[in-house]
Design a protein around this motif. Structure first.
Motif, PDB file in Angstrom:
ATOM      1  N   SER A 105       0.836  -1.213   0.000  1.00 37.41           N
ATOM      2  CA  SER A 105       0.000   0.000   0.000  1.00 37.41           C
ATOM      3  C   SER A 105       0.864   1.254   0.000  1.00 37.41           C
ATOM      4  O   SER A 105       0.522   2.248  -0.633  1.00 37.41           O
ATOM      5  CB  SER A 105      -0.948  -0.001   1.213  1.00 37.41           C
ATOM      6  N   VAL A 106       2.010   1.213   0.690  1.00 38.01           N
ATOM      7  CA  VAL A 106       2.909   2.376   0.718  1.00 38.01           C
ATOM      8  C   VAL A 106       3.367   2.733  -0.695  1.00 38.01           C
ATOM      9  O   VAL A 106       3.371   3.894  -1.105  1.00 38.01           O
ATOM     10  CB  VAL A 106       4.124   2.111   1.629  1.00 38.01           C
ATOM     11  N   ASP A 107       3.768   1.715  -1.492  1.00 34.67           N
ATOM     12  CA  ASP A 107       4.229   1.966  -2.860  1.00 34.67           C
ATOM     13  C   ASP A 107       3.168   2.708  -3.665  1.00 34.67           C
ATOM     14  O   ASP A 107       3.468   3.660  -4.400  1.00 34.67           O
ATOM     15  CB  ASP A 107       4.570   0.638  -3.548  1.00 34.67           C
ATOM     16  N   LEU A 108       1.907   2.274  -3.540  1.00 37.64           N
ATOM     17  CA  LEU A 108       0.833   2.905  -4.316  1.00 37.64           C
ATOM     18  C   LEU A 108       0.501   4.300  -3.784  1.00 37.64           C
ATOM     19  O   LEU A 108       0.268   5.229  -4.566  1.00 37.64           O
ATOM     20  CB  LEU A 108      -0.414   2.017  -4.287  1.00 37.64           C
ATOM     21  N   PHE A 109       0.499   4.463  -2.457  1.00 35.86           N
ATOM     22  CA  PHE A 109       0.202   5.785  -1.907  1.00 35.86           C
ATOM     23  C   PHE A 109       1.285   6.796  -2.290  1.00 35.86           C
ATOM     24  O   PHE A 109       1.007   7.980  -2.468  1.00 35.86           O
ATOM     25  CB  PHE A 109       0.044   5.718  -0.385  1.00 35.86           C
ATOM     26  N   VAL A 110       2.545   6.328  -2.395  1.00 32.32           N
ATOM     27  CA  VAL A 110       3.620   7.213  -2.868  1.00 32.32           C
ATOM     28  C   VAL A 110       3.341   7.630  -4.306  1.00 32.32           C
ATOM     29  O   VAL A 110       3.447   8.811  -4.669  1.00 32.32           O
ATOM     30  CB  VAL A 110       4.984   6.506  -2.766  1.00 32.32           C
ATOM     31  N   GLU A 111       2.955   6.643  -5.163  1.00 30.88           N
ATOM     32  CA  GLU A 111       2.663   6.943  -6.564  1.00 30.88           C
ATOM     33  C   GLU A 111       1.476   7.903  -6.681  1.00 30.88           C
ATOM     34  O   GLU A 111       1.453   8.776  -7.559  1.00 30.88           O
ATOM     35  CB  GLU A 111       2.360   5.637  -7.306  1.00 30.88           C
ATOM     36  N   LEU A 112       0.479   7.751  -5.782  1.00 35.18           N
ATOM     37  CA  LEU A 112      -0.720   8.603  -5.821  1.00 35.18           C
ATOM     38  C   LEU A 112      -0.516   9.921  -5.069  1.00 35.18           C
ATOM     39  O   LEU A 112      -1.420  10.755  -5.045  1.00 35.18           O
ATOM     40  CB  LEU A 112      -1.908   7.846  -5.201  1.00 35.18           C
ATOM     41  N   ASN A 113       0.662  10.070  -4.444  1.00 30.53           N
ATOM     42  CA  ASN A 113       0.958  11.278  -3.655  1.00 30.53           C
ATOM     43  C   ASN A 113      -0.083  11.484  -2.549  1.00 30.53           C
ATOM     44  O   ASN A 113      -0.494  12.604  -2.256  1.00 30.53           O
ATOM     45  CB  ASN A 113       1.027  12.516  -4.560  1.00 30.53           C
ATOM     46  N   ASP A 114      -0.498  10.368  -1.923  1.00 27.41           N
ATOM     47  CA  ASP A 114      -1.517  10.399  -0.861  1.00 27.41           C
ATOM     48  C   ASP A 114      -0.806  10.498   0.488  1.00 27.41           C
ATOM     49  O   ASP A 114      -0.531   9.494   1.155  1.00 27.41           O
ATOM     50  CB  ASP A 114      -2.382   9.135  -0.945  1.00 27.41           C
ATOM     51  N   THR A 115      -0.493  11.713   0.906  1.00 26.89           N
ATOM     52  CA  THR A 115       0.301  11.928   2.118  1.00 26.89           C
ATOM     53  C   THR A 115      -0.445  11.492   3.377  1.00 26.89           C
ATOM     54  O   THR A 115       0.160  10.951   4.306  1.00 26.89           O
ATOM     55  CB  THR A 115       0.666  13.422   2.228  1.00 26.89           C
ATOM     56  N   LEU A 116      -1.764  11.694   3.403  1.00 25.47           N
ATOM     57  CA  LEU A 116      -2.545  11.336   4.594  1.00 25.47           C
ATOM     58  C   LEU A 116      -2.455   9.839   4.873  1.00 25.47           C
ATOM     59  O   LEU A 116      -2.163   9.420   5.999  1.00 25.47           O
ATOM     60  CB  LEU A 116      -4.009  11.757   4.408  1.00 25.47           C
ATOM     61  N   ASN A 117      -2.713   9.022   3.844  1.00 24.24           N
ATOM     62  CA  ASN A 117      -2.643   7.572   4.053  1.00 24.24           C
ATOM     63  C   ASN A 117      -1.219   7.102   4.318  1.00 24.24           C
ATOM     64  O   ASN A 117      -1.006   6.137   5.055  1.00 24.24           O
ATOM     65  CB  ASN A 117      -3.232   6.843   2.845  1.00 24.24           C
ATOM     66  N   LEU A 118      -0.217   7.763   3.727  1.00 20.78           N
ATOM     67  CA  LEU A 118       1.173   7.412   4.028  1.00 20.78           C
ATOM     68  C   LEU A 118       1.461   7.613   5.515  1.00 20.78           C
ATOM     69  O   LEU A 118       2.140   6.785   6.138  1.00 20.78           O
ATOM     70  CB  LEU A 118       2.119   8.258   3.180  1.00 20.78           C
ATOM     71  N   SER A 119       0.926   8.692   6.093  1.00 22.87           N
ATOM     72  CA  SER A 119       1.170   8.936   7.519  1.00 22.87           C
ATOM     73  C   SER A 119       0.558   7.825   8.373  1.00 22.87           C
ATOM     74  O   SER A 119       1.151   7.397   9.363  1.00 22.87           O
ATOM     75  CB  SER A 119       0.594  10.293   7.913  1.00 22.87           C
ATOM     76  N   LYS A 120      -0.618   7.336   7.974  1.00 23.39           N
ATOM     77  CA  LYS A 120      -1.299   6.287   8.753  1.00 23.39           C
ATOM     78  C   LYS A 120      -0.581   4.947   8.625  1.00 23.39           C
ATOM     79  O   LYS A 120      -0.337   4.257   9.621  1.00 23.39           O
ATOM     80  CB  LYS A 120      -2.748   6.152   8.280  1.00 23.39           C
ATOM     81  N   VAL A 121      -0.217   4.574   7.390  1.00 23.80           N
ATOM     82  CA  VAL A 121       0.390   3.252   7.182  1.00 23.80           C
ATOM     83  C   VAL A 121       1.785   3.196   7.807  1.00 23.80           C
ATOM     84  O   VAL A 121       2.176   2.174   8.389  1.00 23.80           O
ATOM     85  CB  VAL A 121       0.440   2.927   5.675  1.00 23.80           C
ATOM     86  N   LYS A 122       2.552   4.291   7.715  1.00 20.91           N
ATOM     87  CA  LYS A 122       3.868   4.320   8.357  1.00 20.91           C
ATOM     88  C   LYS A 122       3.716   4.117   9.865  1.00 20.91           C
ATOM     89  O   LYS A 122       4.512   3.402  10.491  1.00 20.91           O
ATOM     90  CB  LYS A 122       4.547   5.659   8.074  1.00 20.91           C
ATOM     91  N   HIS A 123       2.694   4.727  10.473  1.00 22.84           N
ATOM     92  CA  HIS A 123       2.423   4.540  11.900  1.00 22.84           C
ATOM     93  C   HIS A 123       2.139   3.065  12.206  1.00 22.84           C
ATOM     94  O   HIS A 123       2.678   2.503  13.157  1.00 22.84           O
ATOM     95  CB  HIS A 123       1.226   5.409  12.304  1.00 22.84           C
ATOM     96  N   ASN A 124       1.309   2.440  11.355  1.00 23.83           N
ATOM     97  CA  ASN A 124       0.926   1.049  11.592  1.00 23.83           C
ATOM     98  C   ASN A 124       2.119   0.093  11.450  1.00 23.83           C
ATOM     99  O   ASN A 124       2.254  -0.872  12.207  1.00 23.83           O
ATOM    100  CB  ASN A 124      -0.178   0.648  10.622  1.00 23.83           C
ATOM    101  N   ILE A 125       3.007   0.365  10.477  1.00 23.99           N
ATOM    102  CA  ILE A 125       4.212  -0.472  10.337  1.00 23.99           C
ATOM    103  C   ILE A 125       5.090  -0.311  11.577  1.00 23.99           C
ATOM    104  O   ILE A 125       5.681  -1.281  12.068  1.00 23.99           O
ATOM    105  CB  ILE A 125       4.980  -0.100   9.054  1.00 23.99           C
ATOM    106  N   GLY A 126       5.177   0.913  12.110  1.00 23.33           N
ATOM    107  CA  GLY A 126       5.918   1.117  13.351  1.00 23.33           C
ATOM    108  C   GLY A 126       5.353   0.273  14.486  1.00 23.33           C
ATOM    109  O   GLY A 126       6.111  -0.289  15.294  1.00 23.33           O
TER     110      GLY A 126
END
Length: 750
Positions: free
Chosen positions: A110-131
């Protein structure tokens, strides 16, 4: 030390239940009904990954099944936002079911796709969850790395409440690492508390007081007075909020501090309040935990039988809920009470049970560590594989970029050759016209000579016969010149037809526009073989950019300007950042490029060529439409109400009264809105019963009449209207006087 371990476990439990894995639960039947009845694939995908998340606790198999359906359908229709959300939901499902390896794999996808879509909000959430995954694996370095990355995104978004949640998660990681990191934990819990205070979030403030107070009470040499102050603040706000769970927690913690300070009357009051509330809430673990504190209280009061009675109740609960850690605490206090009574045999018996419980816990802990090491090994393997795949992708991207640059070079050379070819054709036409003019003059002179000599025809037969041969020679020469002109004309037509193919090739393919904007129509009717009107489209991340332009002139001159305009638009949009990409900025840069290319400075007798244009930028993420116009307006219809957005009264090119920048109109959009952009060819066309212009007013009235029809049906209606205007009463009376281009778009999804 035993007391500190109890508090640490409570802090960790509190932080974990406040992490990002929460969601409201709508009715499953309602969602299934939407999935089974909708014909819209994107709607079905959203409901599927929503249902996947909804069932994460109650039915793992069904949750995975719906998640896989969402993934497969997203791949089938190439819907990247849906695919990214589906991967995120699957990651969350596997996380709450403790399958951290699978959870990590889906989150990374999901991170790869959110980076491609420039979806900063979801990147912040998924990075938190991986942590959180790495925190569960006790890989604190990796956990902090991802939490800090999440924090950067949230700071960029100014998501203060999200920042507070990540501060708490970081504080939890420091708590788990032991006393050397308690100061760091306090710092981050305090940062979170400051944010909650800023927003007057009383529940968040209360939990922050509890976390900070509990950490202060956990040191080997705790500051119990400071801890007590924070816990009293926690109790005060929890009482105001009528949060009985927090009230019970606060009373128990305050009572335990009074117990350590041997202020026994206060300890009894607060512990008793806490116990009564936990009984009301039917929380067996907390009830038993309070019994152990009360048992210690009665030991200090030398009321050993009451202490033993409470320990018996606590042990019974521990056996019912299978809590080995709670049994260990009970056995430890049994040792204390029997030692205080002088019953050393019973104390020795419970001391053996205490160490047996410790051995069992160590075995369980060892098994957990082995499991975590195996999972960590899987993580490291996946990380290595992912790094190799990323390097391969970068190499592939580099090769594709080189190929793209090569294609661009070929296209540029091709256009240069085409330009030179057209110049040569123009020179040949000029040369042939000049020769034909000379031939016409010669023929006229010969014709005059023949007429002059008709009167003396009988006297000069011999002279006429002599001139006959000369005339035949001249006729043959004229015939030959005519044939050459015809050949040249055919060559010119072939070149123009070829130019038409070039123009059609550089116009954006309809399939690309349909993929980005499924509900649209395009009417493109050149007056001649090639057109001075053109339309253009580009997709830039979450922006869809579309325009209609009307260049100076028709036919070949207009086509040259259209090729110039399309080339500049591609260059401008590709070099702009996403923030710069507005309709007004694009037109301002386009005017600068056109003026520079045509060397327009405002001097007399220089070329005044240019174009009129309507430019639209659709921002689906922010639900906005940016419009700017150079003489060409925008017609916007919502709920059958028409709004006419006027263009700036200046062209793309040199102008006497030109403003520094084009006006960028920002319009809020919603699903169902329809807008139209067009050149002046339709509204300026002469026709109808009286031979009048069609006019913009009539055009807008017809758009309101048809705006609710399907887009293809709207297109057919407008074409029929245009043809009927040219041919009133079924008779062809009027010729098309200008190129015609009309585009209509309905907002179908945001």
């Amino acid at each position: 030390m035993k007391y500190a371990l109890r508090i640490i476990n409570i802090i960790i439990f509190l932080c974990l239940i406040n992490t990002a894995f929460s969601q409201n639960d709508p009715k499953v039947d309602s969602i299934l009904n939407i999935i089974n009845t909708t014909t819209n694939d994107t709607t079905k995908i959203k409901e599927l990954y929503g249902l996947c998340w909804l069932l994460r606790y109650t039915d793992l198999n069904k949750a995975v099944e719906y998640g896989e359906q969402a993934i497969n359908l997203s791949k089938k229709i190439q819907y990247k936002p849906g695919l990214a959300e589906s991967y995120k939901s699957m990651g969350g499902v596997y996380y709450v079911n403790s399958n951290y390896s699978q959870s990590y794999d889906y989150y990374v996808k999901s991170v790869d796709l959110f980076v491609e879509l420039n979806d900063t909000l979801n990147l912040s959430k998924v990075k938190h969850n991986i942590g959180s995954i790495f925190s569960q694996q006790a890989d604190y370095e990796s956990a902090l790395k991802y939490f800090y990355e999440s924090l950067k995104f949230k700071e960029f978004l100014k998501d203060d409440k999200g920042i507070a949640a990540t501060y708490n998660a970081i504080g939890l990681v420091f708590v788990e690492q032991g006393e050397n990191f308690y100061k760091d934990a306090e710092e981050y819990f305090t940062k979170a508390m400051d944010i909650y205070i800023k927003f007057d979030d009383k529940a968040g403030i209360a939990k922050s007081y509890y976390r900070i107070g509990s950490v202060k009470n956990t040191y080997r040499n705790p500051n119990r007075q400071e801890a007590k102050e924070f816990l009293f603040k926690y109790l005060e706000i929890s009482t105001e909020l009528k949060d009985e769970t927090s009230i019970a927690q606060a009373n128990g913690s305050i009572g335990s501090i009074y117990l350590r300070l041997e202020q026994l009357d206060s300890a009894f009051i607060f512990l008793n309040k806490s116990t009564e509330t936990w009984k009301k809430l039917n929380s067996p673990f907390e009830i038993a935990n309070n019994y152990t504190y009360m048992a210690e209280y009665y030991i200090l009061k030398s009321e050993y039988d009451k202490s033993i009675g409470l320990l018996q109740q606590a042990l019974k609960i521990a056996e019912q809920i299978s809590s080995l850690a709670l049994k260990r605490e009970v056995y430890s206090i049994y040792v204390d009470v029997y030692t205080a009574k002088g019953d050393y045999q019973s104390a020795l018996q419970y001391n053996r049970r205490y160490y047996e419980a410790i051995d069992s816990l160590r075995k369980n802990d060892l098994a957990d560590k082995v499991s975590k090491l195996e999972l960590q090994k899987d993580f490291e393997k996946q990380l290595i594989e992912r790094e190799l795949a990323q390097k391969a992708e970068e190499q592939k991207q580099e090769i594709e970029n080189q190929a793209r640059e090569k294609r661009q070079l070929i296209i540029s050379v091709f256009f240069l050759i085409a330009f030179v070819f057209v110049i040569i054709i123009a020179l040949l036409i000029y040369r042939n016209n000049k020769q034909q003019h000379k031939a016409n003059i010669l023929l006229k002179a010969q014709h005059d000579e023949i007429v002059e000599k008709n009167g003396i025809l009988n006297q000069k037969n011999e002279e006429i016969e002599a001139q006959k041969d000369e005339i035949e020679i001249q006729l043959k020469r004229v015939t030959k010149l005519k044939e050459e002109v015809e050949v040249q004309r055919q060559h010119v037509m072939d070149s123009i037809i070829y130019a038409k193919r070039i123009q059609e090739a550089i116009l954006p393919p309809v399939e690309i526009i349909n993929n980005a904007l499924p509900q649209n129509f395009i009417i493109f009717r050149p007056r001649d073989v090639v057109s001075g009107d053109f339309y253009w489209f580009a997709k830039k991340e979450h922006l869809s950019i579309i325009t209609v332009a009307d260049c100076t002139g028709h036919g070949v001159p207009g086509a040259f300007m259209s090729m110039l305009g399309i080339s500049f638009l591609n260059e401008i949009v590709n070099t702009m950042t996403i923030e710069e990409t507005t309709a007004g900025n694009i037109l301002t840069r386009l005017r600068h490029n056109v003026k520079t290319a045509l060397r327009q400075t405002g001097k007399e007798n220089e070329a005044k060529d240019g174009m009129d244009i309507a430019m639209c930028v659709i921002d689906a993420t922010n639900q906005k439409l940016h419009y700017a116009g150079a003489n060409n307006p925008l017609v916007f219809i919502r709920n059958n109400e028409l709004t006419h957005y006027k263009a700036d009264k200046m062209p793309i090119g040199i102008h006497i009264k030109e403003a520094a920048e084009f006006t960028n109109n920002e319009i809020e959009i919603q699903i169902g809105d329809v807008f139209y952009i067009f050149s002046d060819g339709f509204v300026d066309q002469f026709g109808g019963p009286k031979g009048n212009k069609f006019m913009i007013k009539s055009f807008k009235e017809r758009l309101v009449e048809i705006n609710n029809l399907q887009m293809e049906e709207q297109r057919n209606k407008l074409i029929q209207l245009f043809l009927a205007w040219l041919n009133p009463e079924g008779e062809k009376k009027y010729e098309q006087i200008d190129d015609v281009c009309v585009i209509g778009i309905r907002i179908h999804e945001l």
